[in-house]
Design a protein around this motif. Structure first.
Motif, PDB file in Angstrom:
ATOM      1  N   PRO A 186     -28.627  11.610  19.979  1.00 45.17           N
ATOM      2  CA  PRO A 186     -29.045  12.398  18.724  1.00 45.17           C
ATOM      3  C   PRO A 186     -27.696  13.063  18.265  1.00 45.17           C
ATOM      4  N   PRO A 187     -27.443  13.366  17.131  1.00 47.86           N
ATOM      5  CA  PRO A 187     -28.623  13.401  16.316  1.00 47.86           C
ATOM      6  C   PRO A 187     -28.514  11.871  15.350  1.00 47.86           C
ATOM      7  N   PHE A 188     -27.787  11.043  16.082  1.00 50.94           N
ATOM      8  CA  PHE A 188     -27.889   9.547  15.409  1.00 50.94           C
ATOM      9  C   PHE A 188     -27.301   9.649  14.103  1.00 50.94           C
ATOM     10  N   THR A 189     -26.369  10.279  13.835  1.00 51.45           N
ATOM     11  CA  THR A 189     -25.576  10.290  12.494  1.00 51.45           C
ATOM     12  C   THR A 189     -24.102   9.905  12.580  1.00 51.45           C
ATOM     13  N   GLU A 190     -23.443  10.566  13.975  1.00 48.93           N
ATOM     14  CA  GLU A 190     -21.902  10.422  13.947  1.00 48.93           C
ATOM     15  C   GLU A 190     -21.694   9.030  14.898  1.00 48.93           C
ATOM     16  N   LEU A 191     -20.535   8.477  14.271  1.00 52.45           N
ATOM     17  CA  LEU A 191     -19.819   7.434  14.730  1.00 52.45           C
ATOM     18  C   LEU A 191     -19.392   7.908  16.206  1.00 52.45           C
ATOM     19  N   GLU A 192     -19.608   6.989  17.202  1.00 51.89           N
ATOM     20  CA  GLU A 192     -18.843   7.423  18.482  1.00 51.89           C
ATOM     21  C   GLU A 192     -17.840   6.688  19.035  1.00 51.89           C
ATOM     22  N   GLU A 193     -17.083   7.108  19.933  1.00 52.63           N
ATOM     23  CA  GLU A 193     -15.956   6.139  20.454  1.00 52.63           C
ATOM     24  C   GLU A 193     -16.754   5.402  21.362  1.00 52.63           C
ATOM     25  N   ASN A 194     -16.038   4.238  21.506  1.00 52.51           N
ATOM     26  CA  ASN A 194     -16.459   3.075  22.538  1.00 52.51           C
ATOM     27  C   ASN A 194     -16.678   3.734  23.890  1.00 52.51           C
ATOM     28  N   CYS A 195     -17.808   3.526  24.389  1.00 44.56           N
ATOM     29  CA  CYS A 195     -18.517   3.913  25.632  1.00 44.56           C
ATOM     30  C   CYS A 195     -18.046   2.989  26.681  1.00 44.56           C
ATOM     31  N   ILE A 196     -17.454   1.699  26.434  1.00 38.48           N
ATOM     32  CA  ILE A 196     -17.439   0.703  27.373  1.00 38.48           C
ATOM     33  C   ILE A 196     -16.229   1.088  28.483  1.00 38.48           C
ATOM     34  N   PRO A 197     -15.213   1.688  28.029  1.00 41.15           N
ATOM     35  CA  PRO A 197     -14.346   2.051  29.104  1.00 41.15           C
ATOM     36  C   PRO A 197     -14.824   2.824  30.025  1.00 41.15           C
ATOM     37  N   GLY A 198     -15.441   3.878  29.609  1.00 46.92           N
ATOM     38  CA  GLY A 198     -15.963   5.018  30.727  1.00 46.92           C
ATOM     39  C   GLY A 198     -17.012   4.195  31.531  1.00 46.92           C
ATOM     40  N   LEU A 199     -17.874   3.200  30.929  1.00 45.37           N
ATOM     41  CA  LEU A 199     -18.935   2.582  31.748  1.00 45.37           C
ATOM     42  C   LEU A 199     -18.130   1.591  32.771  1.00 45.37           C
ATOM     43  N   ILE A 200     -17.158   0.901  32.258  1.00 44.15           N
ATOM     44  CA  ILE A 200     -16.545   0.035  33.508  1.00 44.15           C
ATOM     45  C   ILE A 200     -16.145   0.820  34.552  1.00 44.15           C
ATOM     46  N   LYS A 201     -15.468   1.913  34.181  1.00 43.52           N
ATOM     47  CA  LYS A 201     -14.958   3.066  35.371  1.00 43.52           C
ATOM     48  C   LYS A 201     -15.974   3.372  36.164  1.00 43.52           C
ATOM     49  N   ALA A 202     -17.364   3.853  35.686  1.00 38.64           N
ATOM     50  CA  ALA A 202     -18.324   4.270  36.201  1.00 38.64           C
ATOM     51  C   ALA A 202     -18.918   3.041  37.295  1.00 38.64           C
ATOM     52  N   VAL A 203     -18.894   1.933  36.762  1.00 40.67           N
ATOM     53  CA  VAL A 203     -19.628   0.766  37.667  1.00 40.67           C
ATOM     54  C   VAL A 203     -18.489   0.558  38.717  1.00 40.67           C
ATOM     55  N   GLN A 204     -17.209   0.714  38.438  1.00 43.40           N
ATOM     56  CA  GLN A 204     -16.322   0.366  39.703  1.00 43.40           C
ATOM     57  C   GLN A 204     -16.568   1.509  40.534  1.00 43.40           C
ATOM     58  N   ASP A 205     -16.643   2.667  40.067  1.00 41.47           N
ATOM     59  CA  ASP A 205     -16.841   3.890  41.102  1.00 41.47           C
ATOM     60  C   ASP A 205     -18.114   3.618  41.780  1.00 41.47           C
ATOM     61  N   ALA A 206     -19.154   3.259  41.184  1.00 36.55           N
ATOM     62  CA  ALA A 206     -20.546   3.164  41.702  1.00 36.55           C
ATOM     63  C   ALA A 206     -20.521   1.995  43.120  1.00 36.55           C
ATOM     64  N   GLY A 207     -19.427   1.381  43.268  1.00 32.10           N
ATOM     65  CA  GLY A 207     -19.318   0.377  44.263  1.00 32.10           C
ATOM     66  C   GLY A 207     -19.932  -0.848  43.984  1.00 32.10           C
ATOM     67  N   VAL A 208     -20.000  -1.356  42.803  1.00 29.09           N
ATOM     68  CA  VAL A 208     -20.364  -2.507  42.483  1.00 29.09           C
ATOM     69  C   VAL A 208     -19.275  -3.533  42.560  1.00 29.09           C
ATOM     70  N   LYS A 209     -19.910  -4.766  43.312  1.00 28.40           N
ATOM     71  CA  LYS A 209     -18.950  -5.930  43.535  1.00 28.40           C
ATOM     72  C   LYS A 209     -18.719  -6.626  42.232  1.00 28.40           C
ATOM     73  N   ILE A 210     -17.438  -6.398  41.744  1.00 29.11           N
ATOM     74  CA  ILE A 210     -17.410  -7.281  40.545  1.00 29.11           C
ATOM     75  C   ILE A 210     -16.445  -8.472  40.562  1.00 29.11           C
ATOM     76  N   TYR A 211     -17.065  -9.679  39.963  1.00 26.64           N
ATOM     77  CA  TYR A 211     -16.312 -10.766  40.077  1.00 26.64           C
ATOM     78  C   TYR A 211     -16.042 -11.166  38.495  1.00 26.64           C
ATOM     79  N   THR A 212     -14.932 -11.223  38.098  1.00 26.28           N
ATOM     80  CA  THR A 212     -14.421 -11.401  36.578  1.00 26.28           C
ATOM     81  C   THR A 212     -14.055 -12.869  36.529  1.00 26.28           C
TER      82      THR A 212
END
Lengths: 736, 199
Positions: A186-212
Motif C-alpha cells: 500500500p498505497p499501491f501508487t508509488e514505483l518501487e525499487e527492484n526487490c529481487i536483489p534483497g530477496l536473493i540475499k534473504a534466500v541465501q541467508d536462509a540456507g537454501v541450497k542453490i543450483y544455478t
C-alpha cells in the motif's frame, strides 16, 4: 480384526416420529444379527455419545454403525479414534426430510439404507497408512525468479530443507532485470525499487541450497521420495525431496509474430522487456512514447488469453518515463485496462500523472524520419484517430508459460490406437503432454505436468489452488496462470504451504488432497492382473507407472484415493481397505427389491460424494420431496464406478440406474478431474450389453449435478422414475 | 439514444487544449476519468446534451476545443450532483462543469442563453448582494440583444400573472447591509482564484 458391531439408531430430529424404529431395530438385530442394537433420542448429545463410548469400553464394540443424520454432519462427534470403524446410515436428510412420515415406502427406504450400511461395514477394514521408507521432507523449488525465490524463502523459513534450481547463471528471472517494479505494498501508487536483489540475499541467508545454471534431467519417484537428477554445467547431482514447487515462470510472447504492429519493420517498435533493459541501462530518452496493450494477448490468432500483467507493467514503464522526463507525452492504447485488485489505485495514479489512455484498436503503424505514426479506431468516440511523432512504440507482448514451450506429444501410441479402434471397446484418450523440459518426470503419463488450457499446468483454481494434476508438484506464479507480481508472491507462498502440507501428510501416510487425511490407498492383487493398462492410463494423476511388461507399478503417495483405477479395472483386482468393488456390490445386493406385482419400482443412484451427495442432503434440508423408489449409494468419485455394479443392479431387478457426477470438460468440477467423464464413457459400453440382453439402455443414465443444483434434485429423480414407468418394470425382476 | 457525433475526420490527440483544461480549478480531476460512463447513465439531462460528460472529457483529451466549448453539455448540467456522487473515480463532475462554463464564457463561447443568465444573475448578486427578479430579467434580455427584447414581450402575460401573485416585485429590494464588505470578500476570493490559477 474380529468385528464387534454396535448399531445405534437415533430417534431425534423427528426420526422417531416418522419411522417405525422397532421394525428398523429388527433389521439390525434380526436380519443382520448384530451384537448390539440400541436407540437413543439424542445420539449426538453427551448422553448418546457416552452410550456408545461405554459399549466400546465395556462390550468391546469396534465397529459402530450410526443410523441418524448425514455423514456430512457430526463427524467430529462420532469420532471414536482411528482404531474403530464408524459407518453412518442416513435416515434424516435422505429419508425423513424428503419423504412423507409414517409411510410404508419411507419405512422401506430407511430399512434399505440400514441394510446397505450393515452390508458396507462387513467389507470394511481399518486402513493401514502407507509409509515411505527414507522419507524426505525437503522441498525443491524449480525456477529462481520472483515466485521461485519467494517460495524457497517461505519454505526455508518454515524450517524445511529447501533446494532451488535455476536455469540461468544468475538468480532473479524476468523481474530481476527490471529497472523498477510495480508497487507491492500500500498505497499501491508509488514505483518501487527492484526487490529481487534483497530477496536473493534473504534466500541465501536462509540456507537454501542453490543450483544455478542447472536444469532438471529427471524427476523420479513420488511425494516424500522424489529422486531428482539435477544437471549443473556438465555434472549431475542427485537430490531426494518430498515435494516440488514449479515456478519456472513465463516467456514474453515472441514479438517476431507481431509484424502487423511494426515489430521487426521499424527499429523503434520495441517490447516491454527491451524498454526495461533500456531503462536499466540508463539509455531511455524519449519525448513521445506509445504503449500498445494486448499486443498478441486476447487475440485468437496469437494468445487467446489475457496476460494479466501487461497493463500495470505498461503503467509502470509509462510512469518512469514521466519520472525521467516530466515533459514526455505517453499514450497507452488499450482494449480494456485490467488493473486487478489494488492496482486500480496504480491506474488512477498513472492517469493523474498525465498518461493518456486511449481505448482503441491499432490499425496501422508507419514511420517517417524515425518518427512513428499510429492509426487506430478510437472506441470511445467511434472514430478513426491518428497520432504521430512517436519516438518509441512499446508492445505489451504478453506472456507464454514456460510449460507451453515445447513439442506437443500424444502418448497413445498409434499402433495401440488402431487396435483400440478395431476392437469395439472404446479407449480413453490420454491428454497431450507438452515436452517443455522443466521437470522431465519419470511418469508413465508423460514427462511434464498436464496442461489445463493454453498450456498452463493449472488445475481447478477455486477448488484446488496450486494443485497440479501430479500430486506433490505445485505450480506457482506465471507458469500456472498469467498474473501480476503481487499475485505471484501470493502464489509462491500458497504453493510453498501446499508443498509443506504434502510432505507432512505423506509422512503420516495420509492422502494430501482433496481427501486429506484419508489413510486408505489402492492395493493391487497382482496375480490376477492381465496387463490391460487401463489403470495406468486412466489414473488422472499419473500415480501408476508401468514396467516393461505393462504391469502396473502403483505409487501410493502420488495417489489421491479417488478409486478411478478401481473402477477401470476389468478384473477388479484393485481395492482399498475401506472401499472396494465387492463392498459396493454387497450394498447393491443388500437392498430388497420388491416383486413386480407389488408395483414398487427401484432406482439405484450412484452419487458422487463431493457434489451430488451434498446436493441430495441439501434437497433434504430444504424439505424437497421426491419419489421413494430411489436408493442412494455414495461413491468416492464416479470414476470409481465399476461396471459390475450396474450389472449387479440390473440382475437384481432394479428398474433403473442413475449416475450423479460432476460437470466435466474444460471447466470441469470433478474433484478428480475426469471421474464423471470416465463413468459416462464406461456407461457407453454397458448400454451395448444392455441392448443385447433386451434391456433398454435408457434404464442406465448419467447426469451431472453441481452442489447448487439441489433444487433440481426432485425433478431429476421424478423424471427418471416417470421415464422408467413408461419402459415398464425390469424383466429380470422376478428371475432372481 | 442517438448520439451526436460530429467527428467524421480522423482525430488527432492534441494535448495543448487538454493541458489548459487540466489547469482549471477542478480540471485536474478530468485526467482520472476512466470512461466508464457512470456519469452518462446518472445524468437526468443526458438526453438533450450534445455529448455526455464522459464523451466531453474524451473530446478534451482529443484536443477538440471547438466541439467542447460550443457543446451544450455543461450548460444543461443542473448541478444535481448525481454524477458526482456516483463517479467511481471521485471526479467532482459538477465542479468541473462549473469550471467549463466559466472557461467557455472567458473564451467567448457565450452564445447559449444560459450564459447570459449566469452573467445577469452574477451582476445582480455582486452589485446588490441580493437577487432582484426584475433586474435579472432586464439584464438577461439586454445581454441577449435587441431581438431578444422583442421576444421578451411575448412573455408579458407570464410577467403580468407573476405580478398579480406578488411573485415579481416592481421595485428592487434594499441592498444588503455591509455591501462594501461583501464586495471585499468577492474581490479577495477572485484574487485568490487568479493566484491559484497562476500557480
Amino acid at each position: 480384526m474380529e468385528k464387534k458391531i454396535g448399531v445405534y439408531i437415533c430417534t431425534g430430529c423427528g426420526i422417531g416420529d416418522a419411522l417405525d424404529i422397532e421394525a428398523l431395530s429388527k433389521v439390525a438385530a434380526g436380519e443382520y444379527k448384530v451384537d448390539i442394537c440400541k436407540t437413543n433420542n439424542f445420539l449426538c448429545g453427551k448422553e448418546g455419545v457416552e452410550l456408545i463410548k461405554k459399549d466400546i469400553e465395556a462390550e468391546g464394540v469396534n465397529t459402530v454403525v450410526i443410523a441418524g443424520c448425514s455423514s456430512r454432519v457430526n463427524y467430529d462427534v462420532f469420532n471414536f479414534g482411528s482404531d474403530k470403524i464408524v459407518e453412518r446410515v442416513n435416515l434424516r436428510e435422505q429419508v425423513i426430510w424428503c419423504h412423507p412420515a409414517n409411510d410404508e415406502d419411507t419405512q422401506m427406504l430407511a430399512e434399505d439404507n440400514l441394510r446397505m450400511g450393515l452390508a458396507k461395514q462387513k467389507n470394511m477394514n481399518l486402513p493401514e497408512p502407507y509409509l515411505v521408507e527414507d522419507m524426505s521432507k525437503a522441498i525443491l523449488v524449480v525456477g529462481g525468479g520472483l515466485t521461485g525465490l519467494t517460495a524457497a524463502l517461505d519454505a526455508a523459513r518454515a524450517g524445511y530443507k529447501t533446494v532451488l534450481v535455476e536455469k540461468e547463471a544468475e538468480l532473479g528471472g524476468y523481474a530481476g532485470k527490471m529497472y523498477k517494479q510495480v508497487p507491492l505494498k500500500p498505497p499501491f501508487t508509488e514505483l518501487e525499487e527492484n526487490c529481487i536483489p534483497g530477496l536473493i540475499k534473504a534466500v541465501q541467508d536462509a540456507g537454501v541450497k542453490i543450483y544455478t545454471s542447472a536444469t532438471i534431467e529427471k524427476t523420479a519417484g513420488a511425494p516424500g521420495m522424489f529422486n531428482v537428477t539435477i544437471k549443473q554445467n556438465d555434472s549431475t547431482v542427485q537430490e531426494r525431496v518430498g515435494a516440488i514447487v514449479l515456478a519456472t515462470g513465463a516467456k514474453p510472447y515472441d514479438p517476431e509474430k507481431l509484424a502487423h504492429l511494426g515489430y521487426g519493420k521499424y527499429e523503434n517498435v520495441i517490447t516491454q522487456a527491451a524498454l526495461e533493459e533500456m531503462a536499466a541501462a540508463g539509455k531511455l530518452e524519449a519525448g513521445k512514447v506509445a504503449f500498445i496493450q494486448c499486443a498478441g494477448s486476447r487475440d485468437q490468432e496469437h494468445l487467446p488469453y489475457c496476460s494479466a500483467a501487461c497493463c500495470i507493467e505498461s503503467m509502470k514503464q509509462a510512469l518512469y518515463i514521466k519520472e525521467k522526463n516530466p515533459e514526455a507525452s505517453v499514450y497507452v492504447y488499450y482494449k480494456d485496462i485490467r488493473a486487478n485488485g489494488q492496482y486500480e489505485h496504480f491506474y488512477k495514479k498513472a492517469q493523474q500523472e498525465g498518461i493518456i489512455f486511449i481505448k482503441a484498436d491499432v490499425t496501422d503503424i508507419s514511420e517517417e524520419d524515425g518518427k512513428l505514426t499510429i492509426e487506430a479506431d478510437d472506441h470511445t468516440m467511434g472514430t478513426k484517430s491518428i497520432a504521430d511523432e512517436f519516438d518509441l512504440v512499446v508492445l505489451a507482448n504478453g506472456m507464454v508459460p514456460t510449460a507451453a514451450l515445447g513439442e506437443v506429444v500424444q502418448l497413445n501410441e498409434p499402433a495401440e490406437e488402431e487396435a483400440a479402434a478395431a476392437s469395439d471397446e472404446p479407449k480413453v484418450e490420454l491428454p497431450p503432454v507438452i515436452k517443455a523440459n522443466l521437470l522431465n518426470l519419470d511418469y508413465r503419463q508423460g514427462p511434464e505436468l498436464p496442461p489445463l488450457k493454453y498450456g498452463f499446468p493449472d488445475s481447478h483454481y477455486i477448488c484446488f489452488p496450486y494443485e497440479t494434476r501430479r500430486t506433490g508438484i505445485y505450480a506457482a506464479g506465471v507458469v500456472r496462470a498469467p498474473m501480476d507480481m503481487l499475485s505471484a508472491v501470493e502464489d509462491a507462498t500458497g504453493a510453498a504451504l501446499k508443498a509443506i502440507q504434502c510432505v507432512e501428510a505423506t509422512a503420516k501416510g495420509e492422502a494430501v488432497h482433496p481427501r486429506s487425511g484419508d489413510l486408505s490407498y489402492p492395493e493391487f492383487n497382482m496375480t490376477r492382473c492381465t496387463q490391460c493398462k487401463r489403470c495406468t492410463e486412466e489414473c488422472p494423476f499419473g500415480a501408476i507407472n508401468e514396467d516393461e511388461k505393462a504391469n502396473p507399478l502403483p505409487n501410493p503417495t502420488r495417489c489421491r484415493r479417488c478409486g478411478t483405477c478401481m473402477g477401470a479395472c476389468p478384473e477388479r483386482i484393485i481395492s482399498f481397505k475401506n472401499y472396494s468393488v465387492p463392498m459396493i456390490g454387497n450394498m447393491v445386493k443388500a437392498i430388497e427389491v420388491p416383486e413386480e406385482l407389488e408395483e414398487k419400482p427401484r432406482i439405484l443412484v450412484f452419487a458422487c460424494e463431493n457434489d451430488a451427495i451434498p446436493a441430495l442432503d441439501m434437497a433434504g434440508i430444504n424439505r424437497l420431496q421426491y419419489n421413494p423408489w430411489v436408493r442412494i449409494i455414495p461413491v468416492r468419485c464416479l470414476g470409481s464406478l465399476n461396471l459390475v455394479w450396474v450389472n449387479d443392479a440390473m440382475a437384481k431387478g432394479f428398474d433403473g440406474v442413475l449416475l450423479m457426477g460432476c460437470k466435466h470438460g474444460d471447466d470441469y468440477q470433478c474433484h478428480f478431474i475426469k471421474g464423471s467423464e470416465l463413468a459416462e464413457y464406461r456407461l457407453s459400453k454397458v448400454s451395448e450389453t444392455l441392448d443385447r440382453l433386451g434391456l433398454e439402455s435408457e434404464r442406465v443414465r448419467a447426469i451431472t449435478v453441481s452442489i447448487m443444483d439441489y433444487d433440481k434434485i426432485p425433478e431429476i429423480l421424478d423424471k427418471f422414475a416417470e421415464d422408467l414407468e413408461e419402459l415398464g418394470p425390469n424383466p429380470m425382476k422376478d428371475f432372481q | 439514444m442517438e448520439q451526436k457525433n460530429t467527428l467524421t475526420e480522423p482525430v488527432k490527440y492534441d494535448l495543448s487544449f487538454a493541458r489548459e483544461i487540466y489547469s482549471l480549478e477542478n480540471g485536474y480531476y478530468i485526467k482520472q476519468c476512466m470512461q466508464c460512463g457512470m456519469c452518462a447513465v446518472a445524468c437526468s439531462t443526458r438526453e438533450i446534451m450534445d455529448y455526455s460528460p464522459r464523451q466531453l472529457f474524451n473530446l478534451i483529451k482529443l484536443g477538440k476545443k471547438e466541439e467542447v466549448l460550443s457543446a451544450n453539455t455543461f450548460w444543461y448540467c443542473t448541478s444535481c450532483c448525481t454524477c458526482k456522487a456516483r463517479c467511481p473515480r471521485g471526479v467532482p463532475l459538477v465542479d468541473v462543469m462549473h469550471d467549463l462554463k466559466k472557461y467557455a464564457i472567458e473564451q467567448g463561447y457565450d452564445q447559449y442563453p444560459q450564459a447570459a443568465f449566469y452573467k445577469a444573475f452574477w451582476a445582480e448578486v455582486a452589485g446588490r448582494g441580493k437577487v432582484f427578479e426584475g433586474g435579472v430579467t432586464a439584464r438577461y434580455y439586454l445581454i441577449r440583444g435587441l431581438d431578444e427584447v422583442k421576444k421578451a414581450l411575448a412573455m408579458k402575460d407570464v410577467g403580468m400573472n407573476m405580478l398579480k401573485h406578488k411573485r415579481l416585485p416592481l421595485l428592487p429590494p434594499k441592498k444588503v447591509r455591509g455591501l462594501g464588505d461583501l464586495k471585499k470578500i468577492i474581490h479577495k476570493a477572485q484574487e485568490l482564484q487568479r493566484k491559484e490559477a497562476r500557480a
